[in-house]
Every structure is written in structure tokens, then in C-alpha cells.
Design a protein around this motif. Structure first.
Motif, PDB file in Angstrom:
ATOM      1  N   ASP A   1       0.830  -1.214   0.000  1.00 23.78           N
ATOM      2  CA  ASP A   1       0.000   0.000   0.000  1.00 23.78           C
ATOM      3  C   ASP A   1       0.863   1.261   0.000  1.00 23.78           C
ATOM      4  O   ASP A   1       0.540   2.247  -0.674  1.00 23.78           O
ATOM      5  CB  ASP A   1      -0.944  -0.006   1.194  1.00 23.78           C
ATOM      6  CG  ASP A   1      -2.016  -1.092   1.093  1.00 23.78           C
ATOM      7  OD1 ASP A   1      -2.257  -1.625  -0.019  1.00 23.78           O
ATOM      8  OD2 ASP A   1      -2.601  -1.423   2.140  1.00 23.78           O
ATOM      9  N   TYR A   2       1.956   1.251   0.761  1.00 25.81           N
ATOM     10  CA  TYR A   2       2.881   2.388   0.784  1.00 25.81           C
ATOM     11  C   TYR A   2       3.478   2.618  -0.604  1.00 25.81           C
ATOM     12  O   TYR A   2       3.514   3.761  -1.093  1.00 25.81           O
ATOM     13  CB  TYR A   2       3.986   2.133   1.809  1.00 25.81           C
ATOM     14  CG  TYR A   2       5.111   3.138   1.755  1.00 25.81           C
ATOM     15  CD1 TYR A   2       5.010   4.361   2.405  1.00 25.81           C
ATOM     16  CD2 TYR A   2       6.277   2.863   1.048  1.00 25.81           C
ATOM     17  CE1 TYR A   2       6.042   5.296   2.351  1.00 25.81           C
ATOM     18  CE2 TYR A   2       7.316   3.781   0.992  1.00 25.81           C
ATOM     19  CZ  TYR A   2       7.189   4.993   1.641  1.00 25.81           C
ATOM     20  OH  TYR A   2       8.217   5.912   1.575  1.00 25.81           O
ATOM     21  N   LEU A   3       3.945   1.555  -1.253  1.00 24.63           N
ATOM     22  CA  LEU A   3       4.539   1.707  -2.587  1.00 24.63           C
ATOM     23  C   LEU A   3       3.508   2.187  -3.598  1.00 24.63           C
ATOM     24  O   LEU A   3       3.810   3.037  -4.447  1.00 24.63           O
ATOM     25  CB  LEU A   3       5.172   0.391  -3.041  1.00 24.63           C
ATOM     26  CG  LEU A   3       6.458   0.017  -2.316  1.00 24.63           C
ATOM     27  CD1 LEU A   3       6.906  -1.381  -2.713  1.00 24.63           C
ATOM     28  CD2 LEU A   3       7.556   1.032  -2.590  1.00 24.63           C
ATOM     29  N   ASP A   4       2.294   1.682  -3.502  1.00 24.61           N
ATOM     30  CA  ASP A   4       1.229   2.129  -4.403  1.00 24.61           C
ATOM     31  C   ASP A   4       0.982   3.626  -4.221  1.00 24.61           C
ATOM     32  O   ASP A   4       0.907   4.379  -5.202  1.00 24.61           O
ATOM     33  CB  ASP A   4      -0.040   1.330  -4.134  1.00 24.61           C
ATOM     34  CG  ASP A   4      -1.166   1.700  -5.071  1.00 24.61           C
ATOM     35  OD1 ASP A   4      -0.991   1.535  -6.304  1.00 24.61           O
ATOM     36  OD2 ASP A   4      -2.219   2.156  -4.581  1.00 24.61           O
ATOM     37  N   ALA A   5       0.913   4.077  -2.996  1.00 19.62           N
ATOM     38  CA  ALA A   5       0.693   5.505  -2.717  1.00 19.62           C
ATOM     39  C   ALA A   5       1.901   6.339  -3.152  1.00 19.62           C
ATOM     40  O   ALA A   5       1.737   7.412  -3.740  1.00 19.62           O
ATOM     41  CB  ALA A   5       0.421   5.709  -1.229  1.00 19.62           C
TER      42      ALA A   5
ATOM     43  N   ALA B   1       1.971   6.935  -6.862  1.00 22.44           N
ATOM     44  CA  ALA B   1       0.815   7.641  -7.440  1.00 22.44           C
ATOM     45  C   ALA B   1       1.170   9.016  -8.026  1.00 22.44           C
ATOM     46  O   ALA B   1       0.684   9.329  -9.100  1.00 22.44           O
ATOM     47  CB  ALA B   1      -0.320   7.725  -6.421  1.00 22.44           C
ATOM     48  N   PRO B   2       1.959   9.881  -7.482  1.00 23.80           N
ATOM     49  CA  PRO B   2       2.443   9.933  -6.099  1.00 23.80           C
ATOM     50  C   PRO B   2       1.420  10.589  -5.182  1.00 23.80           C
ATOM     51  O   PRO B   2       0.839  11.626  -5.516  1.00 23.80           O
ATOM     52  CB  PRO B   2       3.703  10.781  -6.201  1.00 23.80           C
ATOM     53  CG  PRO B   2       3.462  11.702  -7.343  1.00 23.80           C
ATOM     54  CD  PRO B   2       2.545  10.953  -8.301  1.00 23.80           C
ATOM     55  N   ASP B   3       1.235   9.976  -4.025  1.00 18.19           N
ATOM     56  CA  ASP B   3       0.315  10.494  -3.019  1.00 18.19           C
ATOM     57  C   ASP B   3       0.976  10.353  -1.643  1.00 18.19           C
ATOM     58  O   ASP B   3       0.685   9.422  -0.893  1.00 18.19           O
ATOM     59  CB  ASP B   3      -0.999   9.724  -3.071  1.00 18.19           C
ATOM     60  CG  ASP B   3      -2.065  10.293  -2.152  1.00 18.19           C
ATOM     61  OD1 ASP B   3      -1.732  11.139  -1.284  1.00 18.19           O
ATOM     62  OD2 ASP B   3      -3.230   9.874  -2.277  1.00 18.19           O
ATOM     63  N   PRO B   4       1.906  11.274  -1.303  1.00 18.92           N
ATOM     64  CA  PRO B   4       2.608  11.146  -0.028  1.00 18.92           C
ATOM     65  C   PRO B   4       1.694  11.234   1.187  1.00 18.92           C
ATOM     66  O   PRO B   4       2.011  10.662   2.231  1.00 18.92           O
ATOM     67  CB  PRO B   4       3.633  12.277  -0.052  1.00 18.92           C
ATOM     68  CG  PRO B   4       3.157  13.226  -1.080  1.00 18.92           C
ATOM     69  CD  PRO B   4       2.353  12.432  -2.065  1.00 18.92           C
ATOM     70  N   VAL B   5       0.565  11.902   1.076  1.00 19.32           N
ATOM     71  CA  VAL B   5      -0.364  11.986   2.212  1.00 19.32           C
ATOM     72  C   VAL B   5      -0.907  10.592   2.521  1.00 19.32           C
ATOM     73  O   VAL B   5      -0.940  10.161   3.683  1.00 19.32           O
ATOM     74  CB  VAL B   5      -1.505  12.987   1.924  1.00 19.32           C
ATOM     75  CG1 VAL B   5      -2.559  12.945   3.010  1.00 19.32           C
ATOM     76  CG2 VAL B   5      -0.949  14.406   1.768  1.00 19.32           C
TER      77      VAL B   5
ATOM     78  N   THR C   1       9.283  11.413  -2.389  1.00 18.32           N
ATOM     79  CA  THR C   1       8.421  11.898  -3.469  1.00 18.32           C
ATOM     80  C   THR C   1       8.945  13.219  -4.023  1.00 18.32           C
ATOM     81  O   THR C   1       9.000  13.420  -5.232  1.00 18.32           O
ATOM     82  CB  THR C   1       6.966  12.075  -2.966  1.00 18.32           C
ATOM     83  OG1 THR C   1       6.511  10.822  -2.449  1.00 18.32           O
ATOM     84  CG2 THR C   1       6.043  12.520  -4.072  1.00 18.32           C
ATOM     85  N   GLY C   2       9.358  14.113  -3.132  1.00 22.25           N
ATOM     86  CA  GLY C   2       9.916  15.397  -3.564  1.00 22.25           C
ATOM     87  C   GLY C   2      11.228  15.235  -4.307  1.00 22.25           C
ATOM     88  O   GLY C   2      11.472  15.917  -5.306  1.00 22.25           O
ATOM     89  N   PHE C   3      12.074  14.327  -3.837  1.00 27.43           N
ATOM     90  CA  PHE C   3      13.330  14.061  -4.535  1.00 27.43           C
ATOM     91  C   PHE C   3      13.061  13.498  -5.926  1.00 27.43           C
ATOM     92  O   PHE C   3      13.675  13.925  -6.909  1.00 27.43           O
ATOM     93  CB  PHE C   3      14.205  13.098  -3.723  1.00 27.43           C
ATOM     94  CG  PHE C   3      15.471  12.739  -4.440  1.00 27.43           C
ATOM     95  CD1 PHE C   3      16.527  13.637  -4.479  1.00 27.43           C
ATOM     96  CD2 PHE C   3      15.603  11.532  -5.097  1.00 27.43           C
ATOM     97  CE1 PHE C   3      17.696  13.328  -5.157  1.00 27.43           C
ATOM     98  CE2 PHE C   3      16.761  11.209  -5.776  1.00 27.43           C
ATOM     99  CZ  PHE C   3      17.820  12.109  -5.807  1.00 27.43           C
TER     100      PHE C   3
END
Length: 133
Positions: free
Chosen positions: A14-18, A21-25, A52-54
């Protein structure tokens, strides 16, 4: 796999999927309060938005083609490796594929405590012809 190990593996998926996405929240829901991510180049982040920012600076876009998960159950923590390939576009729009990656996660009670991230991107940036072979 036992129930705890399955829960820990699902948290990583689930973390990798998010993250992709990117969906860091949404990704934040799967990390522990003292989360540490050691990213390529020994960059250290303590939130899901760090990687995600990187990635937003390194790639126009990037996704993972996950080939497998290797799960190592422990007494209180589960070590999970995600292995596969990155694909996407460099900032100039040049596509890439088959960029190897390995992510290592330490998970307890369905929350990611730490992760280490390795991939071929730095090598490919230094010698772009590698990514076209």
C-alpha cells in the motif's frame, strides 16, 4: 506467512502504491512516527514526502514494475525486500525502462519503521548510453 507478516507485507504494498501515485499523504498512513528512509546517495528522509519530492526533481515521472517481494519474518519485525525495475521519463522527456531497484523495509505491526532504497539511476545519469542498451 502468518497474519502479522501478511499485514506487514500489505502495508509495504500500500505504501509503494501511494508513493508511486504519487500520493505522499496516503503513504504517510503506512509509516511509523519515527520513520527513516535512507534514499539513494545516502539522502535521509523522515516523511513520505521526502522521497516523493526528490523523485519530482530527478524524473519527469517514475513508476515501479515490481517483480517480487522477499519476506523475512522475525520475532517482532518483518524485513521485506521489493525488487524490480523503474520506468518513466527523465526531466528532458527521454523515456527509460529496466532501471533496477531494490527497496528494503523494516515493518512492525503494519507500520514501516525504516526503508533503504537503491537503484541504477545515478549510473544512468552519469552515462546515459547505459539506459539505451
Amino acid at each position: 506467512m502468518n497474519e502479522r507478516t501478511e499485514r506487514d507485507l500489505q502495508a509495504v504494498k500500500d505504501y509503494l502504491d501511494a508513493s508511486m501515485a504519487p500520493d505522499p499523504v496516503r503513504a504517510e498512513k503506512y509509516i511509523a512516527p519515527k520513520f527513516v528512509c535512507r534514499f539513494t546517495g545516502n539522502r535521509v528522509f523522515n516523511t513520505a514526502s521526502g522521497p516523493t519530492g526528490f523523485n519530482a526533481k530527478r524524473y519527469r515521472w517514475v513508476k515501479k514494475r515490481i517483480e517480487r517481494y522477499d519476506v523475512v519474518p522475525g520475532d517482532t519485525e518483518t524485513i521485506i525486500y521489493s525488487l524490480g525495475f523503474l520506468y518513466g521519463e527523465w526531466p528532458d522527456g527521454t523515456p527509460f525502462d529496466d532501471n533496477r531497484y531494490v527497496d528494503r523495509f523494516v515493518v512492525r505491526d503494519g507500520l514501516i519503521l525504516e526503508t533503504d532504497v537503491w537503484n541504477d539511476s545515478a549510473e544512468w545519469i552519469l552515462e546515459p548510453s547505459i539506459s539505451r542498451r
